[in-house]
Design a protein around this motif. Structure first.
Motif, mmCIF file in Angstrom:
data_model
loop_
_atom_site.group_PDB
_atom_site.id
_atom_site.type_symbol
_atom_site.label_atom_id
_atom_site.label_comp_id
_atom_site.label_asym_id
_atom_site.label_seq_id
_atom_site.Cartn_x
_atom_site.Cartn_y
_atom_site.Cartn_z
ATOM 1 N N TYR A 1 -63.526 -36.906 9.281
ATOM 2 C CA TYR A 1 -62.606 -37.064 7.856
ATOM 3 C C TYR A 1 -60.986 -37.318 8.334
ATOM 4 N N PHE B 1 -58.266 -35.282 8.007
ATOM 5 C CA PHE B 1 -57.824 -33.799 7.897
ATOM 6 C C PHE B 1 -56.381 -33.800 8.682
ATOM 7 N N SER C 1 -59.559 -27.533 5.022
ATOM 8 C CA SER C 1 -59.933 -28.582 5.767
ATOM 9 C C SER C 1 -60.260 -27.822 7.166
#
Length: 430
Positions: free
Chosen positions: A257, A259, A87
């Motif tokens: 995202y 993450f 990530s």
């Protein structure tokens, strides 16, 4: 340390094993981490991230404390935690405003995520060759691979020491490129007095379970650039929902995202960070002991440490002179494994030889992004583009995964004895 060769028959041929016991598994987790995790569970706040602009966009108290402690420890302006180093690499590439079709130069001698993070943004990985003694990117090969489409360099601090970051940053400055350092395997290593991973535009470390320190999964991004740091935080946490209220007007790569690293992991990370220096020093002592024990074995090259740098030995990297030995690497590994040496790796990785690159199939089945108009030239991943990395992988590189075990000097004595025994019996292996 005893280096007397054991001339008994090799275990491969029915003789006694040089190592007759399993080594203790590497595990830096102790009671401190148990208590830290317990306190988070009892608080009931396992995460405090919200995917919207506001106080909790940056996470809960342990996340913030861990990030501040990382900033102080590594001497950087910004540390941003993520839920994995993969990530982190994806966020790092995106934060540099990489456009679809841009080229990013990367090492082939690395875990596949280094290059996959580039493809994630529809950019094109270009593989430069590596130095034969440190296994890091060769600046000369990097420069030879620069084209008008090149926008960044990803340097991998492989096995535990830094790439030649001064040379790479100088190249980047001349060509107006950005540099990412993938220091997954080298937290705590020094490069000319600074921590590896902190000298580039953006870098960071892995907290995966078999790294020097870990939180199970996780990663730490580091940068001194305010703008890059803001974009890393946005990509980490649902950027597209946050840019408006935050006032961010540059929408390039603002695809966000989840993450985010949790409170338990960051609480564990706080305890782990306190142990990093001691754990690194312990690994270095083991490596020095191995160096002394293996010195003088013909056809075996032990690790080279770059001048002005330190090595933290995620892997203890060796190179075999197959012509001098007259025995294949596969045969030597077979014999050492039979003697009880665990954690040997014959070769490492040649990412450019993976099916995705050989077939040029990533998104969908039609060769995107290479087959699309965004890819401005034919990028070759044919065998031969990285001859040093290819030869090391196929024939001569031998790695010992120091990350797997907590080795004592007595353990190292046994490993050394196994090597000497095999070398004393090379004729029998031919």
């Amino acid at each position: 340390m005893s280096t007397q060769s054991n001339t008994d028959a090799l275990a491969l041929f029915g003789g006694p094993k040089a190592i007759d016991r399993a080594f203790v598994r590497y595990n830096p987790i102790g009671q401190e981490e148990v208590e830290a995790a317990k306190a988070v569970v009892e608080s009931g706040v396992l995460s405090q991230f919200i995917g919207a602009w506001g106080e909790d966009f940056l996470g809960g108290p342990r996340v913030r404390e861990f990030e501040r402690k990382c900033e102080a420890y590594f001497g950087v302006k910004h540390a941003i935690t993520v839920n994995s180093w993969t990530s982190g690499l994806i966020a790092a590439v995106g934060a540099l405003d990489i456009e679809p079709g841009d080229e990013v130069i990367v090492s082939p001698f690395t875990m596949c995520a280094s290059a996959t993070a580039i493809l994630h943004w529809n950019a094109i990985p270009v593989f430069a060759d590596i130095e034969p003694d440190t296994f890091c990117l060769d600046p000369r090969s990097v420069e030879a691979n620069i084209t008008p489409q090149t926008k960044a360099i990803m340097a991998v601090d492989i096995f535990g020491q830094s790439a030649d970051i001064d040379a790479l940053m100088e190249i980047a400055s001349r060509h107006n490129l950005k540099v990412i350092t993938d220091t997954a395997q080298a937290p705590g290593a020094l490069y000319k007095g600074k921590y590896a991973g902190t000298v580039s535009h953006v870098g960071g470390f892995s907290l995966n379970y078999h790294k020097h320190i870990h939180t199970g999964e996780g990663g730490i991004l580091v940068t001194d650039n305010d703008r890059i740091a803001d974009r890393l935080r946005l990509i980490r946490n649902h950027a597209e929902a946050v840019v408006g209220p935050m006032g961010e007007t540059n929408l390039a790569n603002m695809i966000g995202y989840n993450f985010r690293l949790g409170e338990i992991e960051c609480a564990i990370g706080l305890s782990q960070l306190n142990k990093l220096e001691a754990l690194v020093q312990g690994r270095q002592r083991v490596a020095e002991y191995l160096n002394r024990g293996l010195a003088g074995l013909p056809g075996l090259r032990t690790p080279k440490v770059r001048e002005g740098c330190t090595h933290v030995y995620y892997v203890y990297p060796m190179v075999l002179d197959i012509a001098q030995l007259g025995v294949s690497r596969a045969r030597i590994v077979e014999a050492l494994t039979a003697e009880g040496v665990a954690g040997l790796a014959a070769g490492y990785v040649n990412v450019h030889m993976l099916p995705m690159y050989q077939k040029k199939i990533a998104y969908g089945s039609r060769g995107f992004p290479w087959s699309s108009e965004i890819c401005k030239r034919e990028v070759s991943y044919a065998k031969g583009v990285c001859p040093v990395a290819e030869e090391l992988h196929e024939s001569s590189f031998l790695g010992f995964a120091m990350c797997l075990h907590d080795l004592s000097e007595a353990d190292v004595d046994l490993i050394v004895a196994a090597f000497h025994k095999v070398w004393a019996n090379l004729e029998a292996l031919k």
